[in-house]
Scaffold this motif. Structure first.
Motif, short mmCIF file in Angstrom:
data_model
loop_
_atom_site.label_atom_id
_atom_site.label_comp_id
_atom_site.label_asym_id
_atom_site.label_seq_id
_atom_site.Cartn_x
_atom_site.Cartn_y
_atom_site.Cartn_z
N ARG A 158 0.78 -1.16 0.05
CA ARG A 158 -0.08 -0.05 0.09
C ARG A 158 0.97 1.29 0.14
N GLY A 159 0.60 2.16 -0.92
CA GLY A 159 1.28 3.52 -1.05
C GLY A 159 3.00 3.40 -1.29
N HIS A 160 3.11 2.31 -1.69
CA HIS A 160 4.65 1.82 -2.05
C HIS A 160 4.71 1.17 -3.37
N GLY A 161 3.95 0.21 -3.92
CA GLY A 161 4.18 -0.50 -5.22
C GLY A 161 3.75 -2.08 -5.09
N LEU A 162 4.79 -2.87 -5.57
CA LEU A 162 4.26 -4.28 -5.59
C LEU A 162 5.64 -5.11 -5.53
N VAL A 163 5.45 -6.33 -5.21
CA VAL A 163 6.41 -7.35 -5.33
C VAL A 163 5.73 -8.52 -6.00
N ALA A 164 6.63 -9.18 -7.12
CA ALA A 164 6.13 -9.97 -8.06
C ALA A 164 7.07 -11.28 -7.86
N VAL A 165 6.90 -12.45 -8.11
CA VAL A 165 7.84 -13.62 -8.30
C VAL A 165 7.66 -14.42 -9.25
N GLY A 166 8.81 -15.07 -9.73
CA GLY A 166 8.76 -16.28 -10.54
C GLY A 166 9.06 -17.54 -10.06
N THR A 167 8.96 -18.76 -10.73
CA THR A 167 9.38 -20.11 -10.14
C THR A 167 9.81 -20.73 -11.62
N GLY A 168 10.63 -21.78 -11.06
CA GLY A 168 11.12 -22.68 -12.23
C GLY A 168 12.53 -22.14 -12.63
N ASP A 169 12.65 -22.44 -13.99
CA ASP A 169 14.04 -22.14 -14.56
C ASP A 169 14.37 -20.54 -14.40
N PRO A 170 15.63 -20.07 -13.83
CA PRO A 170 15.93 -18.61 -13.50
C PRO A 170 15.39 -17.89 -14.49
N ALA A 171 16.06 -17.71 -15.58
CA ALA A 171 15.62 -17.00 -16.93
C ALA A 171 14.52 -16.80 -17.01
N HIS A 172 13.52 -17.85 -17.26
CA HIS A 172 12.12 -17.75 -17.44
C HIS A 172 11.61 -17.23 -16.22
N ALA A 173 11.99 -17.20 -15.13
CA ALA A 173 11.38 -16.88 -13.59
C ALA A 173 11.45 -15.48 -13.82
N VAL A 174 12.44 -14.92 -14.28
CA VAL A 174 12.55 -13.39 -14.34
C VAL A 174 11.60 -12.62 -15.28
N ALA A 175 11.21 -13.35 -16.38
CA ALA A 175 10.30 -12.90 -17.37
C ALA A 175 8.95 -13.11 -16.71
N GLU A 176 8.79 -14.28 -15.98
CA GLU A 176 7.60 -14.43 -15.40
C GLU A 176 7.09 -13.40 -14.38
N ALA A 177 8.17 -13.17 -13.46
CA ALA A 177 7.80 -12.03 -12.56
C ALA A 177 7.39 -10.79 -13.01
N VAL A 178 8.10 -10.41 -14.12
CA VAL A 178 7.77 -9.04 -14.87
C VAL A 178 6.69 -8.96 -15.45
N THR A 179 6.09 -10.15 -16.00
CA THR A 179 4.67 -10.35 -16.80
C THR A 179 3.78 -10.27 -15.66
N ARG A 180 3.91 -10.92 -14.68
CA ARG A 180 2.93 -10.74 -13.61
C ARG A 180 2.79 -9.25 -12.86
#
Length: 256
Positions: free
Chosen positions: A171-193
């Motif tokens: 609240r009043g700050h932003g967000l945190v998103a996570v990704g799982t699995g293969d690390p390179a894929h996980a970065v993309a997953e977290a960004v798209t979330r």
């Protein structure tokens, strides 16, 4: 500190650097705030740090990304690089959830505004943005504090709010998103979330500005929204985002 094979290590550094540029191009961050991390071992991860020549997320280069332990110890001590103040966001998510391999912390202005207005996170939209609708339907938790998460106890409280979900709104700050699995894929997953939450926030704010009530779409319409899978939701979107960085980004090389 365990380190992955050098080619994989350098690839992940580049993935994190590019992800930071994506956050800037898409408006998920403004100026110098926000960071991305990816796990490299049980107790280590790469993270975008700070330095005396800081130019902001849009101008992230590979040397801005370095390895630290879950306890915050840097791979190499240096006067030209420091961990972000909110490093505990990354370390405590990775510590509490072994399946998570990437973490994104961003400050999308629509998400900040919607959280301050205490708008509900509802599946207001359907086929317009299926990942966003499904994310809202399954629940988006909110951590009610706007504190700078620079201590482990604050991060632990935020992680408790996140629970087993893929995103949490601060609240009043932003967000945190996570990704799982293969690390390179996980970065993309977290960004798209993170982008999906931003999409929801923008729509909620637009509807609320008309004075109309915020109503979720009917259950029968939700039932017609399939999970299009990672090949489309993540991989295709990531290719698009990389193309946007190339076309709209600063054009400066990742290696300097």
């Amino acid at each position: 500190m365990t380190e992955p094979p050098q080619d994989s290590y350098e690839m992940l550094r580049e993935q994190v650097a590019v992800a930071c540029r994506v956050l800037a191009v898409t408006g998920l961050v403004e100026h110098v705030l926000g960071h991305v991390s990816v796990r490299t071992g049980p107790d280590s991860f790469l993270v975008r740090g700070r330095g005396p020549n800081e130019r902001g997320l849009a101008f992230t280069v590979i040397k801005d990304v370095r390895q630290v332990t879950l306890d915050g110890a840097a791979e190499v001590s240096s006067d030209d690089w420091a961990t972000p103040k909110e490093l505990p966001i990354h370390s405590e998510v990775l510590r509490a959830r072994p399946e998570v391999t990437a973490v994104v912390h961003a400050h999308p202005p629509p998400v900040v505004a919607a959280s301050v207005a205490e708008l509900p996170w509802l599946p207001l939209i359907g086929s317009y943005d299926i990942p966003a609708a499904r994310l809202a339907h399954d629940g988006i938790p909110v951590w009610p504090r706007s504190a700078l998460i620079r201590r482990r106890d604050l991060a632990e409280a935020m992680v408790a709010a996140l629970g087993d979900r893929p995103v949490v709104v601060l609240r009043g700050h932003g967000l945190v998103a996570v990704g799982t699995g293969d690390p390179a894929h996980a970065v993309a997953e977290a960004v798209t979330r993170a982008l999906a939450v931003d999409s929801l926030a923008r729509m909620a704010l637009a509807v609320a500005s008309t004075g109309a009530p915020l109503r979720p779409i009917p259950d029968e319409d939700l039932a017609e929204l399939p999970d299009l899978g990672a090949a489309f939701n993540v991989s295709t979107m990531w290719r698009h985002l990389l193309a946007r960085v190339e076309a709209e980004g600063p054009g400066t090389p990742l290696r300097t």
